[in-house]
Design a protein around this motif. Structure first.
Motif: not given
Lengths: 129, 344
Positions: A57-62, A115-119, B170-176, B229-231
Motif C-alpha cells: 500500500e505504499h503508493m496509496q499511502l504516499l 511513479p510521478y513523485c519526482w515530477d 487517475i488514482g493509485i496505482p495509476r489507472m490504465y 495489489k498482488v506481489d
C-alpha cells in the motif's frame, strides 16, 4: 503436400511465432532473473507501518499523504499503532530510506513503473546517484 | 441460454484454480504445467490451422469488392483503388485498412425506420466498428504492456507504453486507459448479442464463451492490480524464470494471479480451435487478399494436368474426318479427293 502462396504464408507465420515467443529468445540472452534486493536502512528497523502493509500500500499511502499535506494542510499521520509521524516524503520517508537509487528505483525499474513523485519532489541534495 | 451456459462455464473455470491452489496447493501445476502446455497447444494449433488453410488452393480471384473496378476507359470512371484493387500494392493497402482500421466493419449498415420520411432504409451503423476497434486495440496494448512482466530487462518503448497508458494519473496505482476501454468494448460486444433479438437468435455458446472468458481475464487483472495489489515482483520472478526454463514458484503469490493465469491458459488452449483464429485467418481470407484482376490476367487452374494439351475443333476434325464424311456430317474441310468424287 503443395502449399499455395506458401512463401508469403510461411513468412507471416514465422514473424507471428517470433513475436509470440519474443520473451523466450529475448530472455535467453540475459542472465538468470532474480528478484531485486532493496537496501534497507541500517539504523531504523521499523517503518511507519508493517512491512506487508508497506509493500502493498505504499503508493496509496504516499498519495493520501500528498492530499492531506498539500490539499488539506494536515501534516500529522497517526499509524495503526497510534504513533505519530510528520507527513513528508523528503523529511520522513527519505530520512531513513536515504538512497532513491538503492531503494525506490530497485523495484520500480525492474517492473518498468515510473511513479510521478519526482515530477515535483527533488531528491535531497547529495543523494543523487 | 447460450449466454448463461457460457457464463456458468467461465465461473467453473474460475473455481478450478481457486480450489486447486487455495485448497489443494497445486501451485506448480497451475503456475507452470498448465501455462506451458497451453502455450505449446496454442503454437502447435495455430501452425496446424494455418497449414491446413495454406493447403487449400485458391485458383481464381474471388474478392468481394465495393466501388468502381479498374475501368477500360479511365476518362469515364475513376477506379476505387482501395475497395477494388487490381494490383498487388493496392491489395496490400486494402488489407492494411482491413486489418488495422476494420474497414469492412466501418461499412456496417442497419435497417432502420426513418420516421420523418416514413420509409424503411439502410443506414450507417458505426457502433460495432467503434467498440470493436476499442476492444482490439486495448487488448493489443495490454498484451504489449504485459511484456514488462515477461522480460528480464524491459526495453524503453515498453516503458513509454506503460507511461502513456497511465498518463491520465487517475488514482493509485495509476489507472490504465486500456483497462477501462477493453471492458467498455467487451460489454458492448456482449450487450449487442443480448439486446438485439436478431443477433441473440444467431449467437452460439462459442460466441458468448470467448467474450465472458476475456471479460473474466480483464476483471481478474483489474482486481489484481487495483484491489488485491498482488506481489508483482514474485510474479515476475516466476514468469521470467519460466521463460528461461528455470522453473520456480515463489511463495506469497495471491490466488487471484492463479485465476488470471488459468483463464489466460484456457484462452490459449481454446484459441486455435475457435473463431478467435480470425487473428490469422484475416490475412488468408480470399475475398479480401486477392486483387480484382480476373479480366486483366490469364488465370489457369493450378492443378490442371500439363500433359493434356488443348484440342481445337480443327484438330478434332483432322482426327475423325474420314468417318465423319462417311456418316454425312458437315465438315469445314472435305477429305482429299472428295470434291472430285462429288463432281464425277
Amino acid at each position: 503436400m503443395k502449399l499455395y502462396n506458401g512463401g508469403s504464408i510461411l513468412t507471416g507465420l514465422v514473424i507471428f511465432l517470433g513475436l509470440v515467443t519474443f520473451p523466450l529468445w529475448f530472455n535467453a540472452g540475459s542472465k538468470a532473473y532474480s528478484q531485486p534486493e532493496v537496501k534497507l536502512p541500517a539504523k531504523e528497523k521499523e517503518c511507519i507501518e508493517s512491512k506487508e502493509f508497506m509493500r502493498k500500500e505504499h503508493m496509496q499511502l504516499l498519495n493520501e499523504w500528498r492530499d492531506w499535506a498539500l490539499r488539506e494542510g494536515k501534516r500529522t499521520f497517526v499509524n495503526s499503532k497510534g504513533k505519530e509521524y510528520t507527513i513528508s516524503l523528503q523529511n520522513t520517508c527519505m530520512k531513513c530510506h536515504d538512497n532513491k537509487a538503492e531503494f525506490c528505483d530497485k523495484c520500480h525499474n525492474d517492473q518498468a513503473v515510473s511513479p510521478y513523485c519526482w515530477d515535483c519532489h527533488i531528491q535531497p541534495e547529495g543523494l543523487k546517484k | 441460454m447460450n449466454a448463461l451456459y457460457s457464463l456458468v462455464f467461465v465461473f467453473a473455470l474460475v473455481l478450478i484454480p481457486l480450489i486447486g491452489v487455495g485448497a489443494a496447493k497445486l501451485n506448480v501445476f497451475f503456475g507452470i504445467c498448465i501455462p506451458s502446455t497451453a502455450l505449446l497447444v496454442f503454437l502447435a494449433g495455430f501452425v496446424c490451422k494455418i497449414y491446413g488453410w495454406a493447403k487449400r488452393p485458391v485458383p481464381f480471384r474471388i474478392p468481394t469488392t465495393g466501388g468502381q473496378q479498374e475501368p477500360y476507359d479511365t476518362t469515364l470512371f475513376t477506379q476505387n483503388k482501395w475497395d477494388n484493387p487490381s494490383t498487388g500494392p493496392q491489395t496490400v493497402v486494402r488489407m492494411l485498412l482491413e486489418v488495422l482500421c476494420f474497414r469492412s466493419l466501418f461499412r456496417n449498415t442497419a435497417v432502420k425506420l426513418d420516421v420523418k420520411n416514413n420509409v424503411v432504409a439502410y443506414a450507417s451503423a458505426k457502433w460495432l466498428w467503434l467498440f470493436a476497434i476499442l476492444f482490439h486495440y486495448s487488448f493489443f496494448i495490454i498484451v504489449a504492456r504485459h511484456m514488462r512482466l515477461f522480460l528480464a530487462k524491459v526495453p524503453m518503448p515498453l516503458e513509454w507504453l506503460e507511461f502513456g497508458d497511465g498518463i491520465m494519473q487517475i488514482g493509485i496505482p495509476r489507472m490504465y486507459m486500456s483497462d477501462v476501454l477493453i471492458l467498455v468494448g467487451l460489454l458492448f460486444l456482449l450487450g449487442r448479442r443480448l439486446v438485439d433479438p436478431k443477433i441473440r437468435y444467431i449467437s452460439l455458446v462459442n460466441d458468448y464463451f470467448p467474450l465472458f472468458l476475456i471479460i473474466g481475464i480483464a476483471l481478474s487483472g483489474v482486481y489484481m492490480r487495483y484491489f488485491a495489489k498482488v506481489d508483482v515482483i514474485a510474479i515476475k520472478d516466476m514468469v521470467v524464470s519460466l521463460t528461461q526454463l528455470k522453473f520456480k514458484v515463489p511463495a506469497g503469490i495471491d490466488n487471484s494471479f492463479y485465476v488470471h493465469l488459468f483463464l489466460v491458459s484456457t484462452l490459449l488452449f481454446y484459441f486455435p480451435f475457435s473463431k478467435l483464429m480470425h487473428l490469422g485467418g484475416v490475412f488468408l481470407s480470399p475475398t479480401r487478399n486477392l486483387p480484382n484482376d480476373t479480366r486483366i490476367r490469364h488465370h489457369e487452374n493450378p492443378w490442371n494436368d500439363k500433359s493434356i494439351m488443348p484440342h481445337s475443333y480443327a484438330a478434332y476434325e483432322d482426327d475423325f474426318r474420314a468417318p465423319m464424311f462417311e456418316a454425312g456430317l458437315p465438315l469445314e474441310k472435305l477429305p482429299e479427293g472428295a470434291e472430285e468424287e462429288a463432281k464425277a
